[in-house]
Design a protein around this motif. Structure first.
Motif, PDB file in Angstrom:
ATOM      1  N   LYS A   1      59.569  -3.055 -56.042  1.00  0.00           N
ATOM      2  CA  LYS A   1      59.774  -2.336 -57.291  1.00  0.00           C
ATOM      3  C   LYS A   1      61.101  -2.744 -57.913  1.00  0.00           C
ATOM      4  N   VAL A   2      61.069  -2.993 -59.217  1.00  0.00           N
ATOM      5  CA  VAL A   2      62.266  -3.364 -59.967  1.00  0.00           C
ATOM      6  C   VAL A   2      62.557  -2.265 -60.990  1.00  0.00           C
ATOM      7  N   ILE A   3      63.823  -1.840 -61.050  1.00  0.00           N
ATOM      8  CA  ILE A   3      64.263  -0.899 -62.073  1.00  0.00           C
ATOM      9  C   ILE A   3      65.210  -1.663 -62.999  1.00  0.00           C
ATOM     10  N   LEU A   4      64.829  -1.785 -64.254  1.00  0.00           N
ATOM     11  CA  LEU A   4      65.594  -2.557 -65.226  1.00  0.00           C
ATOM     12  C   LEU A   4      66.349  -1.626 -66.170  1.00  0.00           C
ATOM     13  N   THR A   5      67.638  -1.895 -66.354  1.00  0.00           N
ATOM     14  CA  THR A   5      68.430  -1.138 -67.325  1.00  0.00           C
ATOM     15  C   THR A   5      68.301  -1.792 -68.693  1.00  0.00           C
ATOM     16  N   SER A   6      67.671  -1.084 -69.621  1.00  0.00           N
ATOM     17  CA  SER A   6      67.599  -1.557 -70.999  1.00  0.00           C
ATOM     18  C   SER A   6      68.515  -0.666 -71.836  1.00  0.00           C
ATOM     19  N   SER A   7      68.061  -0.186 -72.971  1.00  0.00           N
ATOM     20  CA  SER A   7      68.895   0.618 -73.865  1.00  0.00           C
ATOM     21  C   SER A   7      68.014   1.258 -74.928  1.00  0.00           C
ATOM     22  N   THR A   8      68.465   2.395 -75.460  1.00  0.00           N
ATOM     23  CA  THR A   8      67.762   2.924 -76.630  1.00  0.00           C
ATOM     24  C   THR A   8      67.980   2.014 -77.834  1.00  0.00           C
ATOM     25  N   GLY A   9      68.942   1.085 -77.718  1.00  0.00           N
ATOM     26  CA  GLY A   9      69.075   0.049 -78.744  1.00  0.00           C
ATOM     27  C   GLY A   9      67.814  -0.777 -78.867  1.00  0.00           C
TER      28      GLY A   9
ATOM     29  N   LYS B   1      76.465   9.793 -65.120  1.00  0.00           N
ATOM     30  CA  LYS B   1      75.852  10.221 -63.852  1.00  0.00           C
ATOM     31  C   LYS B   1      74.354  10.492 -64.031  1.00  0.00           C
ATOM     32  N   ASP B   2      73.980  11.023 -65.203  1.00  0.00           N
ATOM     33  CA  ASP B   2      72.555  11.237 -65.487  1.00  0.00           C
ATOM     34  C   ASP B   2      71.818   9.904 -65.584  1.00  0.00           C
ATOM     35  N   VAL B   3      72.464   8.916 -66.193  1.00  0.00           N
ATOM     36  CA  VAL B   3      71.825   7.589 -66.310  1.00  0.00           C
ATOM     37  C   VAL B   3      71.619   6.981 -64.933  1.00  0.00           C
ATOM     38  N   ALA B   4      72.631   7.078 -64.084  1.00  0.00           N
ATOM     39  CA  ALA B   4      72.506   6.524 -62.734  1.00  0.00           C
ATOM     40  C   ALA B   4      71.396   7.225 -61.961  1.00  0.00           C
ATOM     41  N   MET B   5      71.355   8.559 -62.042  1.00  0.00           N
ATOM     42  CA  MET B   5      70.326   9.292 -61.316  1.00  0.00           C
ATOM     43  C   MET B   5      68.937   9.005 -61.874  1.00  0.00           C
ATOM     44  N   ALA B   6      68.834   8.746 -63.167  1.00  0.00           N
ATOM     45  CA  ALA B   6      67.543   8.392 -63.756  1.00  0.00           C
ATOM     46  C   ALA B   6      66.975   7.138 -63.096  1.00  0.00           C
ATOM     47  N   HIS B   7      67.833   6.155 -62.852  1.00  0.00           N
ATOM     48  CA  HIS B   7      67.390   4.924 -62.180  1.00  0.00           C
ATOM     49  C   HIS B   7      66.820   5.234 -60.792  1.00  0.00           C
ATOM     50  N   ILE B   8      67.516   6.100 -60.066  1.00  0.00           N
ATOM     51  CA  ILE B   8      67.100   6.385 -58.688  1.00  0.00           C
ATOM     52  C   ILE B   8      65.827   7.211 -58.656  1.00  0.00           C
TER      53      ILE B   8
ATOM     54  N   GLU C   1      62.401   6.131 -56.812  1.00  0.00           N
ATOM     55  CA  GLU C   1      61.848   6.899 -55.698  1.00  0.00           C
ATOM     56  C   GLU C   1      60.495   7.525 -56.013  1.00  0.00           C
ATOM     57  N   SER C   2      60.176   7.719 -57.269  1.00  0.00           N
ATOM     58  CA  SER C   2      58.902   8.326 -57.626  1.00  0.00           C
ATOM     59  C   SER C   2      57.763   7.319 -57.508  1.00  0.00           C
ATOM     60  N   ALA C   3      56.734   7.716 -56.792  1.00  0.00           N
ATOM     61  CA  ALA C   3      55.558   6.851 -56.658  1.00  0.00           C
ATOM     62  C   ALA C   3      54.763   6.797 -57.948  1.00  0.00           C
ATOM     63  N   HIS C   4      55.042   7.720 -58.869  1.00  0.00           N
ATOM     64  CA  HIS C   4      54.246   7.820 -60.089  1.00  0.00           C
ATOM     65  C   HIS C   4      54.999   7.323 -61.328  1.00  0.00           C
TER      66      HIS C   4
ATOM     67  N   ASP D   1      60.363  15.057 -66.753  1.00  0.00           N
ATOM     68  CA  ASP D   1      59.209  15.317 -65.894  1.00  0.00           C
ATOM     69  C   ASP D   1      59.380  14.708 -64.504  1.00  0.00           C
ATOM     70  N   LEU D   2      60.278  13.716 -64.380  1.00  0.00           N
ATOM     71  CA  LEU D   2      60.595  13.155 -63.058  1.00  0.00           C
ATOM     72  C   LEU D   2      61.588  14.031 -62.302  1.00  0.00           C
ATOM     73  N   GLY D   3      62.155  15.024 -62.995  1.00  0.00           N
ATOM     74  CA  GLY D   3      63.061  15.948 -62.328  1.00  0.00           C
ATOM     75  C   GLY D   3      64.511  15.836 -62.731  1.00  0.00           C
ATOM     76  N   LEU D   4      64.822  15.067 -63.783  1.00  0.00           N
ATOM     77  CA  LEU D   4      66.211  14.929 -64.203  1.00  0.00           C
ATOM     78  C   LEU D   4      66.617  16.093 -65.110  1.00  0.00           C
ATOM     79  N   HIS D   5      67.731  16.735 -64.774  1.00  0.00           N
ATOM     80  CA  HIS D   5      68.295  17.808 -65.591  1.00  0.00           C
ATOM     81  C   HIS D   5      69.592  17.290 -66.201  1.00  0.00           C
ATOM     82  N   PHE D   6      69.640  17.201 -67.519  1.00  0.00           N
ATOM     83  CA  PHE D   6      70.775  16.583 -68.182  1.00  0.00           C
ATOM     84  C   PHE D   6      72.010  17.483 -68.190  1.00  0.00           C
ATOM     85  N   GLN D   7      73.143  16.878 -67.928  1.00  0.00           N
ATOM     86  CA  GLN D   7      74.427  17.565 -67.977  1.00  0.00           C
ATOM     87  C   GLN D   7      74.801  17.828 -69.436  1.00  0.00           C
TER      88      GLN D   7
END
Length: 318
Positions: free
Chosen positions: A116-124, A224-231, A235-238, A292-298
């Motif tokens: 699995k690859v997690i790519l950092t893009s941008s809202t740009g 910190k929210d961006v970093a946790m979003a990647h993880i 980790e989510s199978a879905h 929906d993946l469980g991220l709560h924004f600071q």
């Protein structure tokens, strides 16, 4: 996930450093690629780094240089990409490295059969478009318009748009699993203890050296929210496709107002760069898919407080 080995490219970067920290906190073994080992020493001070972090020197555009480091990794977080605000040669400084560097890393992942690859893009790469209006509800189905980017010389959004599109084409052809995180304007404390582009942006307002702000609105989000979003996406199978990662959409005037309220003793004096023009309206930028993946924004106020604390601790602010 304890015991799994993952790779983080550009590991010493602003967002990537927090990804490395959170991965170590969760028990992963991390291989981090960096351009300059000397400037990456802050990573070696992280809890768990002595046993489970290995830093490797790598050049983004050197073909095949990621082959060995990603071999045997369960996942790869590709964050490395150039950020140049005032590009004099956009193709050489931004577009080429973003596209070719991403394809170089993905080619190594294909050889290694990375799960699995997690790519950092941008809202740009999402909403730089003539279709954006005050009533727009922007979700992951949106794509920035390359011709609109070129016309307006929005080189960074263009580089992220082209790199992400090429990445999707590549993984579809090679059968790789990839998830993309599209963060908005990312602010927060820097683990490096040094200034970066976003902390300089905050610092300029607080010390009074920035006299004007642009008539512009965009999404803001904590690092910190961006970093946790990647993880969470890893980790989510879905997890699948793209994930916008953004807190509220704010005008730069709103940021100045919040800073003035939170830090009234600093000489904040920035005014609108063009007070005669109507204020650019806001729009809606949806992070529902990521929530929906469980991220709560600071809250953005807390992010700004932590940013200022970081700047103080690093000696950039009194």
């Amino acid at each position: 996930m304890a015991g799994k080995t993952v790779c983080v490219t550009g590991a010493s970067g602003f967002i990537a450093s927090w990804i490395v920290k959170f991965l170590l906190d969760r028990g992963y073994t991390v291989r981090g690629t960096v351009r300059n080992l000397e400037k990456s020493k802050h990573l070696l001070q992280l809890p768990g780094a002595s046993d489970r972090l290995k830093l490797v020197s790598a050049e983004l555009l050197e073909l095949g240089c990621f082959d060995e480091v990603v071999q045997g990794c369960d996942g790869v977080f590709h964050t490395a990409s150039p950020i140049v605000i005032y590009a004099t040669d956009p193709q050489a400084q931004l577009i080429g490295p973003a596209v070719d560097g991403t394809l170089n890393v993905l080619a190594s992942c294909a050889k290694a059969r990375t799960k699995k690859v997690i790519l950092t893009s941008s809202t740009g790469a999402v909403y730089t478009s003539p279709n954006l209006t005050s009533t727009s509800f922007v979700d992951e189905s949106w794509w920035s318009d390359p011709e609109f980017c070129r016309k307006n010389k929005d080189w960074y959004p263009l580089s992220k748009t082209l790199a992400e599109k090429e990445a999707w084409n590549f993984v579809e052809e090679k059968g790789l699993e990839m998830v993309v995180i599209n963060p908005s304007f990312t602010i927060g404390p820097a683990l490096q203890g040094s200034k970066n582009l976003t902390s300089e942006f905050i610092l300029g307002y607080l010390n009074g050296t920035t006299k004007t702000y642009p008539n512009s609105a965009r999404g803001f989000v904590g690092v910190k929210d961006v970093a946790m979003a990647h993880i969470l996406a890893y980790e989510s199978a879905h997890s699948n496709g793209r994930y916008i990662c953004s807190g509220p959409v704010l005008h730069f005037a709103d940021i100045v107002t919040i800073l003035t309220k939170l830090f009234p003793t600093y000489p904040i004096c920035a005014k609108d760069a063009d007070e005669t023009a109507p204020r650019v309206p806001s729009f809606t930028l949806s992070s529902h898919k990521l929530e929906d993946l469980g991220l709560h924004f600071q809250p953005i106020e807390d992010v700004l407080r932590e940013t200022v604390t970081s700047l103080k601790e690093s000696g950039w602010l009194p």
